[in-house]
Design a protein around this motif. Structure first.
Motif, PDB file in Angstrom:
ATOM      1  N   HIS A 275      35.278  32.695  50.080  1.00 46.50           N
ATOM      2  CA  HIS A 275      36.242  32.103  51.004  1.00 46.50           C
ATOM      3  C   HIS A 275      35.597  31.060  51.904  1.00 46.50           C
ATOM      4  O   HIS A 275      36.218  30.047  52.236  1.00 46.50           O
ATOM      5  CB  HIS A 275      36.917  33.181  51.862  1.00 46.50           C
ATOM      6  CG  HIS A 275      38.097  32.662  52.635  1.00 46.50           C
ATOM      7  ND1 HIS A 275      37.990  32.124  53.901  1.00 46.50           N
ATOM      8  CD2 HIS A 275      39.403  32.549  52.292  1.00 46.50           C
ATOM      9  CE1 HIS A 275      39.181  31.726  54.318  1.00 46.50           C
ATOM     10  NE2 HIS A 275      40.063  31.969  53.354  1.00 46.50           N
TER      11      HIS A 275
ATOM     12  N   GLY B 278      38.096  28.898  50.231  1.00 45.29           N
ATOM     13  CA  GLY B 278      39.192  29.054  51.175  1.00 45.29           C
ATOM     14  C   GLY B 278      39.139  28.031  52.293  1.00 45.29           C
ATOM     15  O   GLY B 278      40.166  27.424  52.658  1.00 45.29           O
TER      16      GLY B 278
ATOM     17  N   ASN C 104      34.362  33.949  56.147  1.00 42.12           N
ATOM     18  CA  ASN C 104      34.555  34.739  54.933  1.00 42.12           C
ATOM     19  C   ASN C 104      35.540  35.884  55.142  1.00 42.12           C
ATOM     20  O   ASN C 104      35.674  36.744  54.262  1.00 42.12           O
ATOM     21  CB  ASN C 104      33.221  35.319  54.458  1.00 42.12           C
ATOM     22  CG  ASN C 104      32.527  34.420  53.456  1.00 42.12           C
ATOM     23  OD1 ASN C 104      33.169  33.799  52.619  1.00 42.12           O
ATOM     24  ND2 ASN C 104      31.211  34.353  53.551  1.00 42.12           N
TER      25      ASN C 104
ATOM     26  N   PRO D 217      39.223  36.033  55.796  1.00 38.78           N
ATOM     27  CA  PRO D 217      40.505  35.335  55.972  1.00 38.78           C
ATOM     28  C   PRO D 217      41.557  36.148  56.699  1.00 38.78           C
ATOM     29  O   PRO D 217      42.496  35.575  57.277  1.00 38.78           O
ATOM     30  CB  PRO D 217      40.940  35.041  54.526  1.00 38.78           C
ATOM     31  CG  PRO D 217      40.170  35.998  53.677  1.00 38.78           C
ATOM     32  CD  PRO D 217      38.867  36.212  54.377  1.00 38.78           C
TER      33      PRO D 217
END
Length: 300
Positions: A60, A64, A268, A270
């Motif tokens: 992420h 992300g 990391n 989310p």
């Protein structure tokens, strides 16, 4: 809300993602390009974290973050730099240090190479609109690359560092940070572990011989405006805070933000509200010229 506004927001949320393989300084170098659905307003070359030894483009902190920044209008080039060979015992500072495998300066040079490539690759972002950034160990790589780019005379719009590893030896904690770290089960980045991780990156225990390895404590004059984002409950926060202070002392325009209630690596996470807050801050920094300041001439 008008139909035009709705259409514009929907277009901005569409992000095209494409992998490319570059002829890098140490062989094939994969990058992942995130292109906004509207004309990009800025570009960012981004390096994920992972202690120099771990991490990838899909985590992420890589994928992300890049997707959400691209949805905000930033064209992101995420770099799959080479990972160093892990050390065998991460529990103590006496972990074996091997000189073989991938070591400094390989990942640092790859991140700098990716920045040079992005500026000249006709990706839809003007050369003077590109920033460089990274998280944790990736923040180290981005900060070191920013020094390398400065010395090469390559313009950088800004540098964006999330909870970076800026120093070879971890600076002392403030009493406030020491209390927070002590309350974390198992602690957070004890100094011997940080030193072992960093020596492993170098491939020896003699300390850095290049200013590009650990930018903390180096000559930082003439660097681009820098945003340092730190995690609240994080032993590495002392490095980010010390580096921001060093930048300011060197005459560099710097923004330092501690994301309240977060731990190391919160990009990391989310599901954590601090992750969304931080990405929104990062997007604002990259897209809002009024926040930046300027790159000043080096002091004599």
């Amino acid at each position: 809300m008008t139909t035009t506004e709705t259409t514009s927001q929907a277009a901005a949320a569409v992000v095209a993602v494409a992998d490319r393989v570059l002829d890098g300084p140490h062989g094939d170098l994969r990058v992942r390009v995130y292109t906004p659905g509207t004309t990009p307003v800025a570009g960012l070359v981004w390096a994920h974290g992972g202690g120099f030894m771990h991490g990838d483009l899909d985590m992420h902190e890589g994928d992300g973050v890049a997707r959400r920044l691209a949805a905000a209008g930033v064209l992101v080039v995420s770099v799959e730099y080479r990972l160093v060979t892990p050390f065998e015992d991460a529990a103590v500072g006496g972990a074996p240090v091997r000189g073989d495998g991938v070591r400094f300066p390989v990942p640092s040079e790859e991140v700098g190479f990716a920045f040079d490539w992005a500026r000249g690759a006709d990706l839809g972002v003007a050369p003077d609109r590109w920033s460089i950034g990274g998280a944790s160990a990736g923040g180290n790589l981005a900060a070191g690359a920013s020094l390398r780019l400065r010395d090469a005379g390559t313009p950088v719009r800004s540098t964006l560092l999330a909870y970076p590893v800026a120093h070879h030896a971890l600076p002392a904690h403030s009493p406030e940070l020491a209390a927070k770290v002590a309350a974390i089960p198992g602690g957070s980045f004890p100094p011997p572990l940080v030193l072992a991780m960093n020596d492993n990156y170098l491939g020896h225990r003699e300390g850095p011989t290049s200013p590009y390895a650990f930018p903390g404590g180096q000559d930082l004059r003439g660097l681009a405006p820098t945003f340092v984002l730190t995690s609240d409950h994080d032993g590495l926060r002392s490095s980010g805070e010390a580096y921001a202070s060093e930048l300011a002392a060197a005459g560099v325009d710097v923004l330092l933000v501690r994301e309240d209630g977060t731990t190391h690596g919160h990009l990391n996470q989310p599901e954590h509200p601090g992750c969304a807050r931080s990405i929104a801050r990062m997007a604002a920094w990259l897209t809002t010229d009024a926040l930046l300041g300027t790159t000043h001439e080096p002091s004599p």
